[in-house]
Structure formats: C-alpha cells, structure tokens
Scaffold this active site. Sequence first.
Site, short mmCIF file in Angstrom:
data_model
loop_
_atom_site.label_atom_id
_atom_site.label_comp_id
_atom_site.label_asym_id
_atom_site.label_seq_id
_atom_site.Cartn_x
_atom_site.Cartn_y
_atom_site.Cartn_z
N GLY A 106 0.81 -1.20 0.00
CA GLY A 106 0.00 0.00 0.00
C GLY A 106 0.85 1.26 0.00
N GLY A 109 2.32 1.29 3.62
CA GLY A 109 2.93 0.07 4.12
C GLY A 109 2.17 -1.15 3.64
N PRO A 110 2.50 -2.33 4.18
CA PRO A 110 1.85 -3.56 3.73
C PRO A 110 0.36 -3.61 4.06
CG PRO A 110 3.22 -3.97 5.66
CD PRO A 110 3.51 -2.58 5.23
N ILE A 111 -0.41 -4.19 3.14
CA ILE A 111 -1.83 -4.42 3.34
C ILE A 111 -2.03 -5.93 3.42
CG2 ILE A 111 -4.15 -4.15 2.38
CD1 ILE A 111 -3.21 -1.63 0.99
N LYS A 129 -4.53 -2.40 7.06
CA LYS A 129 -3.59 -1.48 6.41
C LYS A 129 -2.65 -0.93 7.48
CE LYS A 129 -6.69 -0.18 2.62
NZ LYS A 129 -7.20 0.94 1.78
N ASP A 234 -11.83 8.22 -8.29
CA ASP A 234 -11.34 6.97 -8.90
C ASP A 234 -12.47 5.94 -8.92
OD1 ASP A 234 -9.68 5.15 -10.06
OD2 ASP A 234 -8.47 4.75 -8.29
#
Length: 340
Positions: A106, A109-111, A129, A234
């Site tokens: 992400g 950081g990591p998701i 998250k 988006d």
Amino acid sequence: MPATPHECANDTSLPTCYEESSGPLAIIIIPCLLGLSTVVVVALIFYSLHKNKERVQSTTSQCTNGQQSASLTAASVSTPKVQATLHPWEIPEECALEGLEFWHKGCYGPICKALLKTRDGASSSVVVKSLRDGTNQPEAKEFVQWILFHATLCKHENVVRMLYCQTKRLPMYLVLDACSPGNLLHFLWTLRNGKLNTVDPLQNFSEKSVFLVAKRVAAGLDYLMSEHRLVHGDVAARNILIGPNLSARVSGLGVAFAGRKTDSGMRQRAAQVPLKWQAPERIMMQLSIDRSDVWSFGILLYELITLGSAPYPELEPQSVLPKLQGSYRMKRPENCGGPL
C-alpha cells in the site's frame, strides 16, 4: 656432534637448548591466551545483546502502558482532538488479529488479510492497512490523518466500513471490514468465466442486478459529496466491494484523501488514475469535481454490463482524449437494454 636432548637438559650454556626448551611453553601459553581472549569477547557480546534487549523491552513496556515514549504514535504526531476522536476506534484488548497474510503493498505500508477474533469466539474477515517500519514523523502524521479520514467518512452502508485502528502503540494500523465475495471487478470476471456455483444467488447476475449494484454505488458517492463535499476521483469496479445479496460499498478512497491537499505530490497521486476512467476535463486540467465522478460512474456501468471488460477496448489510452474531443462515444454493449 649435535647435542642430544639429555645433554641440553644438563648444559644450559648451549643457545640451542633455550630455543628448543621454549617451544613447549609457547605451544601451551599462546593457545591459552587466545582462548581466554575469545571467552572475554563472547562475554562482552552477550552482555551488549542483553542490555539492548532490556532497552527494547523497556521501550515496549512504556508504549503499552501509555507512558511517554519517543515512538511514533498518535500522541506524538497529532493533536489531542484527533486522539479523542480516534479513542473509541482503538481495537479492544480482547480482540485479536490472526492468520495475517500479506496481500499487496500500500501507499503507507503492507496491506494484509486477516481474521478478527473477539472474546466470544466470533471471527470475521478483515483487511489490515499498516504503517511500514522505519517511518519518519511526517509520514506517521499523515497515516494518522488517513485513519481519521476513514473514521469520519465510514458511516454509510454503501461506503467501506472501518472497524478498528491502533494508534497508541506500534505498529499502527487500520482495520477494515472485508466483504465477500469482495472486489467487484474480480467478481465480474468470475461470473464471465462461469466459476461460481450455479446454486449461488449471485450467479443470476441480470440487468436488474446491474441496476441494483449501480444504485447502491451511486448512494455511496452521493453521501461522500452531499455530506462531506468529497469527490471520490477513482470510481471503477476495482474500487467497489460486493457483498451478500449484492450489497455494494465504495472503497479505494486514496485519491479522495489526496484531493484534500493541493501540493504537487497529492496531484501526482490523483494523476495515477487510468485514463480510460477519467472525464475529459480531468485528463486535461486535473480537475476533481462531482461531474467527473458522474462520468466515471458511466464507465462503471459499462464494466457491470460487460462483466468486467475494459472501456474503449478498441483504443489505446493515449488516444482516448483526442477521440472524446471529437465527440467519439462507445457503442452500446451487447445484452444492454435501452433503459440502461
């Protein structure tokens, strides 16, 4: 004649006797000294490791007990008002995250995917998250604002649901509800490939189903605009979560969060939206207005009716804007009735 060992023992006037007699002493003393120095060095290393461990445990204990710490927590990077707002969202001690599985990388950081277990034994699928290790203070401050952003917005049945957060100690993270089957785009691809069980009610995805999902997505987008004056920025099937009975939740709020800022870095984040989903004024001037979301919502309808086909299949992304400026529009897809 050379002296024998026996003669050397009795005649100390011979230099060779000193040399030969000192050999055994050197063989004994030097290894002893080397061994002793090795023991001393190893002992110093273990002592240093032990002291470092004590310091780490002390710091962790301070964070856990809520005492003052140099760690990057909400208390060190945000205002008391933000801390008070996030306090009800802090994950309870009786809840546990189990089976953490890395999903993808992400922005912060990591998701990960995980199971959230409560004290009564109930469990549910969640998305976690987290803030990456080694983060500096500005990044940590922005991550806390990102959590606050979700806490403020996630109060509508058609917007991704925030469950908990952890900001009082490291690692800081945000826990979101994970719908099933989940990502709408992947769900549409599964329908197209016929991989769902025929007895599953979601298998019967008709034009009426398209209307139902679209209506729920529109309700979520309307909530963001009417209640928070927020443009999503988006809108696409990849950013919609599908749940039981075709419930739908708007997710992918990164561009909306970036849109609150005006610096160049945030504008670059908004510019990462694929061109085929953007309205012409968005492509030309990077404008984020509610009408741009309406345009992208039309592209979402195309994805729904075609079970996940990309828009403008006959065009390269770079040629979409010139074509649109020349009044070009996509043809009505097959199996799409007149009203839709």
